[in-house]
Scaffold this motif. Structure first.
Motif, PDB file in Angstrom:
ATOM      1  N   GLU A  77      78.547  52.273  48.261  1.00 43.94           N
ATOM      2  CA  GLU A  77      77.859  51.051  47.828  1.00 43.94           C
ATOM      3  C   GLU A  77      76.937  50.510  48.928  1.00 43.94           C
ATOM      4  O   GLU A  77      75.897  49.905  48.642  1.00 43.94           O
ATOM      5  N   VAL A  78      77.294  50.735  50.188  1.00 40.65           N
ATOM      6  CA  VAL A  78      76.435  50.316  51.289  1.00 40.65           C
ATOM      7  C   VAL A  78      75.199  51.217  51.365  1.00 40.65           C
ATOM      8  O   VAL A  78      74.096  50.751  51.649  1.00 40.65           O
ATOM      9  N   ALA A  90      76.367  44.513  54.908  1.00 41.07           N
ATOM     10  CA  ALA A  90      75.068  45.074  54.536  1.00 41.07           C
ATOM     11  C   ALA A  90      74.122  43.979  54.069  1.00 41.07           C
ATOM     12  O   ALA A  90      72.931  43.967  54.417  1.00 41.07           O
ATOM     13  N   ASP A  91      74.646  43.051  53.283  1.00 44.91           N
ATOM     14  CA  ASP A  91      73.821  41.945  52.791  1.00 44.91           C
ATOM     15  C   ASP A  91      73.310  41.093  53.946  1.00 44.91           C
ATOM     16  O   ASP A  91      72.126  40.716  53.980  1.00 44.91           O
ATOM     17  N   MET A 121      72.616  50.022  49.003  1.00 41.21           N
ATOM     18  CA  MET A 121      71.901  48.848  49.511  1.00 41.21           C
ATOM     19  C   MET A 121      70.903  49.253  50.586  1.00 41.21           C
ATOM     20  O   MET A 121      69.790  48.724  50.650  1.00 41.21           O
ATOM     21  N   THR A 130      80.701  47.264  54.899  1.00 40.45           N
ATOM     22  CA  THR A 130      81.053  46.488  53.711  1.00 40.45           C
ATOM     23  C   THR A 130      79.791  45.947  53.065  1.00 40.45           C
ATOM     24  O   THR A 130      78.733  45.853  53.718  1.00 40.45           O
ATOM     25  N   ILE A 131      79.895  45.565  51.801  1.00 39.74           N
ATOM     26  CA  ILE A 131      78.745  44.977  51.103  1.00 39.74           C
ATOM     27  C   ILE A 131      78.300  43.691  51.793  1.00 39.74           C
ATOM     28  O   ILE A 131      77.098  43.414  51.917  1.00 39.74           O
ATOM     29  N   GLU A 132      79.270  42.911  52.263  1.00 40.55           N
ATOM     30  CA  GLU A 132      78.949  41.639  52.916  1.00 40.55           C
ATOM     31  C   GLU A 132      78.150  41.869  54.204  1.00 40.55           C
ATOM     32  O   GLU A 132      77.157  41.180  54.468  1.00 40.55           O
TER      33      GLU A 132
END
Length: 325
Positions: A160-161, A198-199, A164, A194-196
């Motif tokens: 998922e990263v 990466a965001d 992104m 993590t998605i966080e």
């Protein structure tokens, strides 16, 4: 076949710090080692990233990144810093002293059979290839799939990263896998897993890109995007030092008073110096200059002459250290 050292070459040799081999050789990339070898071979010469780039076949941005890492090893110091003793050769390196370093993907690509085996083991990898083909609007070949797989398996980036990351690269018009690989290496070294994370990283990158755009327009610079080394400086100046584009441009103008070409390390010294003195606005800069002129005036009135570099008068500045990289 077995090899032995050719003693005939001993008449022409140069020294390499043993602490590099003892502590960092597993972590060092090819560009870092080649840069270090060039420096050791030309110890009496000034360290010119453009000359090193031409000699070792890496871009100047890669060389500047390598110099930052090598400085972190304690091998290089800035001109205005006193030399410090190197750590004892047998001492175990502290984990915080050396940022995480990852090897280049091109040095250890998986075979086509290994890629197929990983897709069978984990169908999500095959789905990732399909999704990214749709995202980029092109078919992924062996090289592209190798890079994506190594970003996942070797750099530790979750799928998922990676989505992104690829989407970010596409958004800035850099969807080539050479660029994607470099960003993946950077994210792996910063442990953006993590998605966080990466965001947050994407927000910082977008902010730096906007900052570069505004700065480049003010300075008349044509490059549409900063190099990875310049991005690191922009991140430090804006995120950590809290300077806006106006202050960064003032540092650029100050730099031009002392050097004929753009030098982010020089600008960094100026901004770090301003930060240490609590200088936050253009008015603060003017007041600091006026104070300096006022202190200097009495000596000039009495005819005294001092060979003092104006920039050094303003104090030492600390070098940039990248967090998580």
């Amino acid at each position: 076949m077995p090899y032995i050292f050719n003693s005939a070459v001993l008449g022409s040799m140069f020294a390499v710090p043993s602490q590099v081999v003892d502590n960092y050789i597993k972590l060092a990339s090819a560009s870092q080692l080649k840069t270090l070898l060039w420096i050791c071979r030309h110890m009496s010469d000034s360290i010119d990233p453009s000359a090193i780039s031409a000699a070792i076949g890496y871009s100047q941005a890669d060389v500047e990144d390598a110099l930052t890492v090598i400085a972190g090893w304690g091998i290089l110091i800035s001109d205005d810093q006193p030399a410090v003793p190197a750590p004892a050769e047998k001492a175990a390196p502290q984990e915080t002293e050396a940022p995480k370093q990852l090897g280049e993907i091109s040095a250890s690509k998986p075979t086509g059979e290994q890629i197929s085996a990983r897709c069978k083991e984990n169908p999500e990898i095959l789905n990732m290839f399909s999704d990214i083909e749709k995202m980029l609007g092109k078919t992924l070949g062996y090289d592209s799939r190798s890079i994506l797989l190594m970003m996942h398996d070797h750099y530790g980036l979750p799928i998922e990263v990676i989505y992104m990351l690829v989407d970010y690269c596409k958004s800035v018009g850099k969807s080539g896998f050479s660029y994607i690989s470099k960003v993946g290496k950077s994210w792996g070294e910063m442990e953006i897993d993590t998605i966080e994370k990466a965001d947050e990283q994407i927000k910082i990158l977008n902010s730096c890109n906007k900052l570069w755009s505004d700065f480049a327009e003010m300075a008349g610079i044509q490059n549409p995007r900063p190099s990875s080394s310049q991005s690191a400086y922009l991140r430090t100046w804006s995120v950590e030092l809290k300077f806006n584009v106006e202050m960064i441009y003032l540092a650029y103008e100050e730099m031009l008073n002392h050097t004929s070409r753009i030098s982010f390390p020089y600008m960094n010294k100026i901004l770090m110096n301003w930060k240490s003195k609590g200088i936050k606005t253009p008015d603060d800069v003017e007041r600091e200059k006026e104070d300096y002129r006022r202190k200097k005036a009495p000596a000039e009135e009495t005819g005294a002459s001092y060979d003092i570099n104006e920039f050094n008068h303003r104090g030492e500045a600390l070098p940039v250290y990248r967090k998580g990289s």
